[in-house]
Design a protein around this motif. Structure first.
Motif, PDB file in Angstrom:
ATOM      1  N   GLU A  69      73.647  69.244  66.624  1.00 15.58           N
ATOM      2  CA  GLU A  69      74.314  69.014  67.888  1.00 15.58           C
ATOM      3  C   GLU A  69      73.392  69.279  69.070  1.00 15.58           C
ATOM      4  OE1 GLU A  69      77.596  71.624  68.632  1.00 15.58           O
ATOM      5  OE2 GLU A  69      76.447  73.444  68.234  1.00 15.58           O
ATOM      6  N   TRP A  83      70.726  69.706  81.715  1.00 16.03           N
ATOM      7  CA  TRP A  83      72.043  69.425  81.190  1.00 16.03           C
ATOM      8  C   TRP A  83      72.317  70.375  80.029  1.00 16.03           C
ATOM      9  CZ3 TRP A  83      68.288  65.962  82.334  1.00 16.03           C
ATOM     10  CH2 TRP A  83      68.558  65.038  83.348  1.00 16.03           C
ATOM     11  N   TYR A  84      73.574  70.784  79.890  1.00 17.00           N
ATOM     12  CA  TYR A  84      73.936  71.739  78.863  1.00 17.00           C
ATOM     13  C   TYR A  84      75.234  71.343  78.173  1.00 17.00           C
ATOM     14  CZ  TYR A  84      70.569  74.725  81.248  1.00 17.00           C
ATOM     15  OH  TYR A  84      69.433  75.230  81.818  1.00 17.00           O
ATOM     16  N   ALA A  85      75.306  71.656  76.900  1.00 15.01           N
ATOM     17  CA  ALA A  85      76.571  71.544  76.202  1.00 15.01           C
ATOM     18  C   ALA A  85      77.543  72.563  76.788  1.00 15.01           C
ATOM     19  CB  ALA A  85      76.386  71.793  74.710  1.00 15.01           C
ATOM     20  N   ASP A  86      78.823  72.214  76.806  1.00 19.35           N
ATOM     21  CA  ASP A  86      79.816  73.114  77.379  1.00 19.35           C
ATOM     22  C   ASP A  86      79.818  74.477  76.699  1.00 19.35           C
ATOM     23  OD1 ASP A  86      82.329  70.536  78.017  1.00 19.35           O
ATOM     24  OD2 ASP A  86      80.618  71.217  79.204  1.00 19.35           O
ATOM     25  N   SER A  87      79.506  74.501  75.425  1.00  9.97           N
ATOM     26  CA  SER A  87      79.560  75.739  74.669  1.00  9.97           C
ATOM     27  C   SER A  87      78.491  76.751  75.083  1.00  9.97           C
ATOM     28  CB  SER A  87      79.435  75.448  73.173  1.00  9.97           C
ATOM     29  OG  SER A  87      78.213  74.791  72.883  1.00  9.97           O
ATOM     30  N   LYS A 146      76.846  76.476  78.382  1.00  8.48           N
ATOM     31  CA  LYS A 146      76.685  76.458  79.833  1.00  8.48           C
ATOM     32  C   LYS A 146      76.970  77.835  80.420  1.00  8.48           C
ATOM     33  CE  LYS A 146      77.905  72.708  81.702  1.00  8.48           C
ATOM     34  NZ  LYS A 146      78.711  71.564  82.223  1.00  8.48           N
ATOM     35  N   GLY A 147      76.065  78.282  81.269  1.00 11.80           N
ATOM     36  CA  GLY A 147      76.202  79.586  81.885  1.00 11.80           C
ATOM     37  C   GLY A 147      75.540  80.693  81.104  1.00 11.80           C
ATOM     38  N   ARG A 148      75.167  80.426  79.867  1.00 11.42           N
ATOM     39  CA  ARG A 148      74.527  81.429  79.025  1.00 11.42           C
ATOM     40  C   ARG A 148      73.085  81.068  78.687  1.00 11.42           C
ATOM     41  NH1 ARG A 148      76.241  82.196  74.043  1.00 11.42           N
ATOM     42  NH2 ARG A 148      77.106  80.087  73.782  1.00 11.42           N
TER      43      ARG A 148
END
Length: 120
Positions: free
Chosen positions: A48, A61-65, A67-69
């Motif tokens: 993934e 760009w980041y996967a939602d899972s 994002k922020g980390r």
């Protein structure tokens, strides 16, 4: 194709951090012409998308899972891409790979990846 080498994985406790590195050596190529990304594959699951950065490093760009980390970055002078992972949890356990984004858009084959294991 040129194989990228991932490193920096390991075993950490939940809430911990790791920084992954990806680099290629031994050949001359136009590394800066490609957007680069990190991908991961957990046991029994498909590979993934995790994060990506444009060729200049100015867009990410980041996967939602994650994002922020997680934070992706690149250093084109070193032909390297990094992934800073903070606040790790058990769901982040996987083998992490780097490649162009989309994968296989450039001269880089999949490497061995680096194992990240997060214990609760």
């Amino acid at each position: 194709q040129v194989q990228l080498v991932e490193s920096g994985g390991g075993l950490v406790q939940a809430g911990g951090s790791l920084r992954l590195s990806c680099a290629a050596s031994g050949r001359t190529y136009s590394y800066s012409n490609y957007a680069m990304g990190w991908f991961r594959q957990a046991p029994g699951k498909e590979r993934e998308f995790v994060a990506a950065t444009s060729w200049g490093g100015d867009y990410t760009w980041y996967a939602d899972s994650v994002k922020g980390r997680f934070t992706i970055s690149r250093d084109n002078t070193k032909k390297a891409v990094y992934l800073q992972m903070n606040s790790l949890n058990a769901e982040d356990t996987a083998v992490y790979y780097c490649n162009t984004n989309p994968p296989n858009s450039g001269p880089y084959s999949w490497g061995q990846g680096t194992q990240v294991t997060v214990s609760s």
